[in-house]
Scaffold this motif. Structure first.
Motif, PDB file in Angstrom:
ATOM      1  N   VAL A   1      13.404  -3.796   9.963  1.00 41.24           N
ATOM      2  CA  VAL A   1      12.967  -3.903   8.412  1.00 41.24           C
ATOM      3  C   VAL A   1      11.522  -3.503   8.317  1.00 41.24           C
ATOM      4  CG1 VAL A   1      12.643  -5.761   6.946  1.00 41.24           C
ATOM      5  CG2 VAL A   1      14.651  -5.660   8.014  1.00 41.24           C
ATOM      6  N   ALA A   2      10.642  -4.039   9.576  1.00 44.92           N
ATOM      7  CA  ALA A   2       9.426  -3.793   9.310  1.00 44.92           C
ATOM      8  C   ALA A   2       9.171  -2.461   9.288  1.00 44.92           C
ATOM      9  CB  ALA A   2       8.520  -4.424  10.555  1.00 44.92           C
ATOM     10  N   ALA A   3       9.773  -1.732  10.123  1.00 43.32           N
ATOM     11  CA  ALA A   3       9.538   0.064   9.893  1.00 43.32           C
ATOM     12  C   ALA A   3      10.020   0.505   8.739  1.00 43.32           C
ATOM     13  CB  ALA A   3      10.407   0.618  11.134  1.00 43.32           C
ATOM     14  N   LEU A   4      11.089  -0.018   8.013  1.00 43.03           N
ATOM     15  CA  LEU A   4      11.533   0.787   7.031  1.00 43.03           C
ATOM     16  C   LEU A   4      10.552   0.223   5.607  1.00 43.03           C
ATOM     17  CD1 LEU A   4      13.706   1.948   5.092  1.00 43.03           C
ATOM     18  CD2 LEU A   4      14.715  -0.344   4.995  1.00 43.03           C
ATOM     19  N   TRP A   5       9.885  -1.082   5.703  1.00 38.55           N
ATOM     20  CA  TRP A   5       9.100  -1.342   4.629  1.00 38.55           C
ATOM     21  C   TRP A   5       7.908  -0.525   4.883  1.00 38.55           C
ATOM     22  CZ3 TRP A   5       9.423  -7.509   3.820  1.00 38.55           C
ATOM     23  CH2 TRP A   5      10.621  -7.977   3.762  1.00 38.55           C
TER      24      TRP A   5
ATOM     25  N   GLU B   1       7.568   2.360   5.772  1.00 43.22           N
ATOM     26  CA  GLU B   1       7.939   3.637   5.249  1.00 43.22           C
ATOM     27  C   GLU B   1       7.902   3.655   3.770  1.00 43.22           C
ATOM     28  OE1 GLU B   1      11.703   6.733   4.982  1.00 43.22           O
ATOM     29  OE2 GLU B   1      11.354   5.721   6.936  1.00 43.22           O
ATOM     30  N   ALA B   2       8.756   2.849   3.298  1.00 44.99           N
ATOM     31  CA  ALA B   2       8.975   2.670   1.824  1.00 44.99           C
ATOM     32  C   ALA B   2       7.935   2.123   0.996  1.00 44.99           C
ATOM     33  CB  ALA B   2      10.322   1.665   1.741  1.00 44.99           C
ATOM     34  N   PHE B   3       7.146   1.261   1.602  1.00 47.77           N
ATOM     35  CA  PHE B   3       5.942   0.581   0.566  1.00 47.77           C
ATOM     36  C   PHE B   3       4.627   0.787   1.464  1.00 47.77           C
ATOM     37  CE2 PHE B   3       9.805  -2.053   0.345  1.00 47.77           C
ATOM     38  CZ  PHE B   3      10.216  -1.870  -0.888  1.00 47.77           C
ATOM     39  N   PRO B   4       4.344   2.033   1.773  1.00 47.69           N
ATOM     40  CA  PRO B   4       3.001   2.226   2.528  1.00 47.69           C
ATOM     41  C   PRO B   4       1.693   1.575   2.117  1.00 47.69           C
ATOM     42  CG  PRO B   4       3.606   4.337   1.498  1.00 47.69           C
ATOM     43  CD  PRO B   4       4.533   3.099   1.264  1.00 47.69           C
ATOM     44  N   ASN B   5       1.627   1.211   0.739  1.00 42.20           N
ATOM     45  CA  ASN B   5       0.396   0.694   0.210  1.00 42.20           C
ATOM     46  C   ASN B   5       0.517  -0.608  -0.194  1.00 42.20           C
ATOM     47  OD1 ASN B   5      -0.710   3.271   0.127  1.00 42.20           O
ATOM     48  ND2 ASN B   5       0.420   3.848  -1.714  1.00 42.20           N
ATOM     49  N   ASP B   6       1.716  -1.231   0.309  1.00 44.33           N
ATOM     50  CA  ASP B   6       1.687  -2.891   0.139  1.00 44.33           C
ATOM     51  C   ASP B   6       0.568  -3.667   0.615  1.00 44.33           C
ATOM     52  OD1 ASP B   6       3.832  -3.614  -1.384  1.00 44.33           O
ATOM     53  OD2 ASP B   6       5.038  -4.049   0.154  1.00 44.33           O
ATOM     54  N   PRO B   7       0.109  -4.652  -0.136  1.00 41.60           N
ATOM     55  CA  PRO B   7      -1.055  -5.322   0.753  1.00 41.60           C
ATOM     56  C   PRO B   7      -0.315  -6.188   1.605  1.00 41.60           C
ATOM     57  CG  PRO B   7      -0.209  -6.491  -1.439  1.00 41.60           C
ATOM     58  CD  PRO B   7       0.605  -5.158  -1.481  1.00 41.60           C
ATOM     59  N   PRO B   8      -1.279  -6.771   2.421  1.00 42.14           N
ATOM     60  CA  PRO B   8      -1.094  -7.498   3.763  1.00 42.14           C
ATOM     61  C   PRO B   8       0.113  -8.597   3.464  1.00 42.14           C
ATOM     62  CG  PRO B   8      -3.053  -7.083   3.777  1.00 42.14           C
ATOM     63  CD  PRO B   8      -3.000  -6.734   2.370  1.00 42.14           C
ATOM     64  N   TRP B   9       0.026  -9.497   2.513  1.00 44.89           N
ATOM     65  CA  TRP B   9       0.806 -10.437   2.205  1.00 44.89           C
ATOM     66  C   TRP B   9       2.293 -10.045   1.927  1.00 44.89           C
ATOM     67  CZ3 TRP B   9      -3.394  -9.559  -0.813  1.00 44.89           C
ATOM     68  CH2 TRP B   9      -3.199  -8.995  -1.922  1.00 44.89           C
ATOM     69  N   ASN B  10       2.558  -8.808   1.528  1.00 45.53           N
ATOM     70  CA  ASN B  10       4.086  -8.365   1.164  1.00 45.53           C
ATOM     71  C   ASN B  10       4.488  -7.713   2.591  1.00 45.53           C
ATOM     72  OD1 ASN B  10       3.885  -9.251  -1.362  1.00 45.53           O
ATOM     73  ND2 ASN B  10       3.498  -7.446  -2.148  1.00 45.53           N
ATOM     74  N   ARG B  11       3.765  -7.547   3.439  1.00 47.28           N
ATOM     75  CA  ARG B  11       4.431  -6.675   4.775  1.00 47.28           C
ATOM     76  C   ARG B  11       5.412  -7.698   5.500  1.00 47.28           C
ATOM     77  NH1 ARG B  11      -1.425  -4.330   5.803  1.00 47.28           N
ATOM     78  NH2 ARG B  11      -1.190  -2.647   4.213  1.00 47.28           N
ATOM     79  N   ALA B  12       6.238  -7.266   6.463  1.00 54.47           N
ATOM     80  CA  ALA B  12       7.246  -7.972   6.929  1.00 54.47           C
ATOM     81  C   ALA B  12       6.876  -9.300   7.725  1.00 54.47           C
ATOM     82  CB  ALA B  12       8.046  -7.160   7.938  1.00 54.47           C
TER      83      ALA B  12
END
Length: 89
Positions: free
Chosen positions: A15-19, A21-32
């Motif tokens: 999941v962490a790898a997919l996210w 890839e899919a959401f490269p610019n997400d802020p830290p609080w949205n990361r897996a």
């Protein structure tokens, strides 16, 4: 064959790898590493994983407040989208 199932700890790396890839610019609080523990504390059954032979190929995180529902972190592995994953039937 792709199977949709409730998230388990064994899915974390995928999941962490997919996210990433899919959401490269997400802020830290949205990361897996931040979002998954929070989701597991509240409505853990609404974090779903698409599993293809032990490989995470998709995710969707949902929320429900008793009146409304939301979908978050809907992600499909790049190669899976070409095969129709993530598309309604």
């Amino acid at each position: 064959m792709v199977t949709i199932m409730t998230y388990r700890e064994a899915h974390f790396v995928g999941v962490a790898a997919l996210w990433a890839e899919a959401f490269p610019n997400d802020p830290p609080w949205n990361r897996a590493d931040a979002a998954i523990p929070e989701k597991l504390a509240h409505q853990p059954d609404l974090l779903l994983v698409a599993d293809d032979g032990g490989r995470v190929v998709g995710t969707v995180m949902a929320g429900y407040d008793g009146h409304r529902g939301w979908l978050y972190s809907l992600a499909v592995e790049g190669s899976g989208s070409a095969k129709g994953s993530g598309r309604s039937s």
